[in-house]
Design an enzyme around this catalytic site. Structure first.
Site, PDB file in Angstrom:
ATOM      1  N   GLU A  99       1.948  -1.130  14.474  1.00 55.56           N
ATOM      2  CA  GLU A  99       0.622  -0.618  14.085  1.00 55.56           C
ATOM      3  C   GLU A  99      -0.146  -1.821  13.561  1.00 55.56           C
ATOM      4  OE1 GLU A  99      -0.504   2.390  14.478  1.00 55.56           O
ATOM      5  OE2 GLU A  99       1.298   3.531  14.935  1.00 55.56           O
ATOM      6  N   CYS A 139      -7.439  -0.496   8.642  1.00 53.16           N
ATOM      7  CA  CYS A 139      -7.391  -0.932  10.049  1.00 53.16           C
ATOM      8  C   CYS A 139      -8.361  -0.098  10.878  1.00 53.16           C
ATOM      9  CB  CYS A 139      -5.975  -0.779  10.578  1.00 53.16           C
ATOM     10  SG  CYS A 139      -5.290   0.841  10.258  1.00 53.16           S
TER      11      CYS A 139
HETATM   12  P1  NAP Z   1       0.338  -8.683   6.922  1.00 53.49           P
HETATM   13  O1  NAP Z   1       0.034  -9.944   6.227  1.00 53.49           O
HETATM   14  O2  NAP Z   1       0.660  -8.744   8.374  1.00 53.49           O
HETATM   15  O3  NAP Z   1       1.555  -8.040   6.109  1.00 53.49           O
HETATM   16  C1  NAP Z   1       2.089  -6.779   6.423  1.00 53.49           C
HETATM   17  C2  NAP Z   1       3.546  -6.756   6.019  1.00 53.49           C
HETATM   18  O4  NAP Z   1       4.248  -7.721   6.773  1.00 53.49           O
HETATM   19  C3  NAP Z   1       3.796  -7.085   4.547  1.00 53.49           C
HETATM   20  O5  NAP Z   1       4.875  -6.328   4.071  1.00 53.49           O
HETATM   21  C4  NAP Z   1       4.168  -8.548   4.617  1.00 53.49           C
HETATM   22  O6  NAP Z   1       4.974  -8.975   3.542  1.00 53.49           O
HETATM   23  C5  NAP Z   1       4.964  -8.562   5.899  1.00 53.49           C
HETATM   24  N1  NAP Z   1       5.122  -9.895   6.494  1.00 53.49           N
HETATM   25  C6  NAP Z   1       4.272 -10.929   6.457  1.00 53.49           C
HETATM   26  N2  NAP Z   1       4.805 -11.986   7.110  1.00 53.49           N
HETATM   27  C7  NAP Z   1       6.035 -11.589   7.551  1.00 53.49           C
HETATM   28  C8  NAP Z   1       7.077 -12.223   8.284  1.00 53.49           C
HETATM   29  N3  NAP Z   1       6.988 -13.469   8.689  1.00 53.49           N
HETATM   30  N4  NAP Z   1       8.192 -11.504   8.552  1.00 53.49           N
HETATM   31  C9  NAP Z   1       8.305 -10.223   8.141  1.00 53.49           C
HETATM   32  N5  NAP Z   1       7.345  -9.575   7.443  1.00 53.49           N
HETATM   33  C10 NAP Z   1       6.224 -10.248   7.163  1.00 53.49           C
HETATM   34  O7  NAP Z   1      -0.808  -7.626   6.819  1.00 53.49           O
HETATM   35  P2  NAP Z   1      -1.555  -7.117   5.513  1.00 53.49           P
HETATM   36  O8  NAP Z   1      -2.522  -8.163   5.116  1.00 53.49           O
HETATM   37  O9  NAP Z   1      -0.585  -6.627   4.505  1.00 53.49           O
HETATM   38  O10 NAP Z   1      -2.305  -5.826   6.074  1.00 53.49           O
HETATM   39  C11 NAP Z   1      -3.523  -5.889   6.708  1.00 53.49           C
HETATM   40  C12 NAP Z   1      -3.374  -5.770   8.202  1.00 53.49           C
HETATM   41  O11 NAP Z   1      -2.649  -4.590   8.513  1.00 53.49           O
HETATM   42  C13 NAP Z   1      -4.713  -5.608   8.891  1.00 53.49           C
HETATM   43  O12 NAP Z   1      -4.751  -6.384  10.059  1.00 53.49           O
HETATM   44  C14 NAP Z   1      -4.757  -4.124   9.235  1.00 53.49           C
HETATM   45  O13 NAP Z   1      -5.590  -3.817  10.308  1.00 53.49           O
HETATM   46  C15 NAP Z   1      -3.323  -3.848   9.510  1.00 53.49           C
HETATM   47  N6  NAP Z   1      -3.043  -2.416   9.359  1.00 53.49           N
HETATM   48  C16 NAP Z   1      -2.822  -1.683  10.474  1.00 53.49           C
HETATM   49  C17 NAP Z   1      -2.582  -0.323  10.385  1.00 53.49           C
HETATM   50  C18 NAP Z   1      -2.316   0.503  11.609  1.00 53.49           C
HETATM   51  O14 NAP Z   1      -1.806   1.604  11.453  1.00 53.49           O
HETATM   52  N7  NAP Z   1      -2.634   0.037  12.814  1.00 53.49           N
HETATM   53  C19 NAP Z   1      -2.572   0.294   9.128  1.00 53.49           C
HETATM   54  C20 NAP Z   1      -2.817  -0.476   7.995  1.00 53.49           C
HETATM   55  C21 NAP Z   1      -3.036  -1.842   8.133  1.00 53.49           C
HETATM   56  P3  NAP Z   1       4.350  -9.796   2.304  1.00 53.49           P
HETATM   57  O15 NAP Z   1       3.443  -8.856   1.627  1.00 53.49           O
HETATM   58  O16 NAP Z   1       5.527 -10.149   1.501  1.00 53.49           O
HETATM   59  O17 NAP Z   1       3.633 -10.968   2.895  1.00 53.49           O
END
Ligand code: NAP
Length: 489
Positions: A259, A293
């Site tokens: 997602e 998102c």
């Molecule tokens: P993110 O930086 O990608 O982080 C999401 C999750 O992934 C966090 O738990 C993060 O952990 C983890 N993560 C980061 N780097 C990683 C790695 N190398 N290996 C494993 N896990 C890793 O995203 P965000 O800033 O939290 O969220 C915003 C994004 O999510 C936006 O692009 C939004 O559109 C998207 N989103 C999509 C949906 C959907 O349903 N399509 C819903 C909500 C949000 P840490 O926090 O420890 O870095």
């Protein structure tokens, strides 16, 4: 609503790792969780090492066989009970989300309802996992198609909807009979820990859900993904991290659900009911301080109504109250961290330097806390960065179009395909948009449409798979075909 005292609430929230049904310390020094409205530390949570990540997977693997055998009705009752406890603690959960993530309390209450619904919905779905039975066309055998739990899953969630993004994965995993390791975002781990305590109280067997919080995100996640015992990776977050995780998942050909990011067009045709469209865009843009998102990222308005529409939107936005989400009447809370403010400011400044015009807002707010004013921009064009990137903040960019063909071209002019919104009173035009827009979800004359009973997910670079609805449990099941000889032959 009676909101709890902040310190008393925080004292009740677990801050350790949850592995094999035990709350344990992390082997690295604990890390701080901050209030984005003040920048102050709320508490510290356990910091897992890669070895502890694998211990969490060990616990999920050890619990898997027995949990898969647990009658579906029993799994359903646990989810239902967890929903009931969550509803009793709704004020506490809402306050906790506001403290660690920043959204206004009224919105946090909305998320308790929405996030809670996944527990209730999947309690109902758990007992409706069905297969098929049939004859081979040649008449030489009977065909049985059955569904089975995939096995241990790794669930990674973002910070923006800390409850709903967790329950949208944990509940279908439990309903399907899968155990899991959950890794919440480091910015907002408390909500998941509080939710998992509720599942524990609801009678979930040890090891079925395990939680690792860590600052060493990649270091803890990669070995879990590389482990042959893992059967599924479900991720919600940015497209960049999703792509990286998909590459890691190819090693063991893991089932994945992704997602990812969005760049939702919000199209207002000249025949729209303008007041409804204004209400819709306000909800689609400013909910969660624009950090969704599904947020309207590009507001495409027919040129003949653009001035009137812009004025009406600006009038609403001018009335917004910015502040800590716990304060009465606040509509715009802080962004989750200072980095997010920098990104929003950069996008607005770039647009303004290249011809866009600020109608309302347009400035960061000096600290404490990470605030950016609710903003409306006009004269935005597809050449601006803000048109092409996910804003993730309270900025509403208005772009005009001349006719339906141009509206569709602009709407689809993005690598993302998660959500689209269309406002028109012309039914046939609405039907055409269902066919023409490249999107996993569409709001036709509505600005908010998430629902536990609906299949949530995107196309293009917004992801793979669906969460919620009947499709949501399928992501945690595999299909088995069995053939037996025709007993009459
Ligand atoms: P993110 O930086 O990608 O982080 C999401 C999750 O992934 C966090 O738990 C993060 O952990 C983890 N993560 C980061 N780097 C990683 C790695 N190398 N290996 C494993 N896990 C890793 O995203 P965000 O800033 O939290 O969220 C915003 C994004 O999510 C936006 O692009 C939004 O559109 C998207 N989103 C999509 C949906 C959907 O349903 N399509 C819903 C909500 C949000 P840490 O926090 O420890 O870095």
């Amino acid at each position: 609503m009676t909101y709890p005292n902040e310190a008393e609430l925080l004292a009740k929230v677990p801050t350790q790792l949850f592995i094999g049904g035990e709350w344990v310390d992390g082997d690295e020094p604990a890390f701080a969780v901050n209030d984005p409205a003040t920048g102050e530390e709320l508490t510290k949570v356990a910091n897992a090492t890669p070895e502890q990540g694998i211990k969490a997977l060990d616990a999920a693997v050890a619990a898997q066989d027995d949990f898969a055998k647990m009658p579906a009705r029993q799994r359903a009752e646990i989810l239902r009970k967890a929903w009931e406890i969550l509803m009793e603690r709704r004020d506490e959960m809402a306050m906790l989300m506001t403290l660690e993530m920043g959204k206004p309390l009224a919105e946090a209450q909305g998320e308790v309802n929405y996030g809670g619904e996944f527990l209730r919905w999947f309690a109902e779905e758990a007992v409706r996992v069905n297969g098929r039975y049939g004859q081979t066309p040649e008449g030489n055998g009977q065909m049985i198609v059955s569904k089975h739990p995939l096995g241990p899953c790794f669930l990674i969630t973002p910070w923006n909807f800390p409850l709903a993004m967790a329950t949208r994965k944990i509940a279908p995993a439990i309903a399907a009979g899968c155990t899991c390791v959950v890794k919440p975002a480091s910015l907002t781990p408390l909500t998941t820990l509080f939710m998992v305590k509720i599942l524990e109280e609801a009678g979930l067997p040890k090891g079925v859900v395990n939680v690792v919080t860590t600052r060493n995100t990649g270091g803890v996640s990669s070995p879990i993904i590389a482990d042959r015992r893992l059967r599924k990776l479900s991720f919600t977050g940015s497209t960049g991290v999703g792509q990286k995780l998909m590459q890691e998942a190819t090693q063991n050909v893991l089932r994945t659900s992704m997602e990812l990011g969005g760049n939702a067009p919000f199209v207002v045709f000249e025949d729209a009911d303008l007041d409804k469209a204004v209400d819709g865009v306000i909800a689609a843009k400013f909910r969660n301080i624009g950090q969704a998102c599904t947020a309207a990222n590009r507001v495409l308005v027919h040129e003949s109504i653009a001035d009137e529409f812009t004025q009406k939107v600006a009038d609403v936005v001018k009335g917004y109250k910015l502040g800590r989400g716990t304060e009465e009447g606040v509509t715009i809370g802080p962004l989750v961290e200072q980095k997010a403010v920098d990104k929003v400011a950069e996008l607005v400044d770039d647009a303004v330097a290249n011809g866009a015009e600020i109608v309302v807002g347009g400035k960061r707010v000096e600290g404490p806390g990470s605030f950016y004013e609710a903003t409306v921009l006009k004269n935005v064009t597809p050449e601006h960065k803000i048109f092409n990137e996910e804003i993730f903040g309270p900025v509403l960019p208005i772009v005009t179009f001349k006719d339906e063909d141009e509206a569709v071209r602009l709407a689809n002019d993005t690598e993302y395909g998660l959500m689209s919104y269309v406002f028109t009173e012309d039914f046939k035009r609405g039907q055409r948009m269902i066919d023409l827009l490249e999107t996993g979800m569409m709001g036709l004359n509505v600005g908010v449409l998430s629902n536990a009973a609906a299949p949530f997910g995107g196309v293009k670079m917004s992801g793979i798979g669906r969460e919620g609805s009947h499709e949501g449990i399928e992501e945690y099941l595999y299909t088995k075909y069995t053939m037996t000889p025709n007993p009459f032959a």
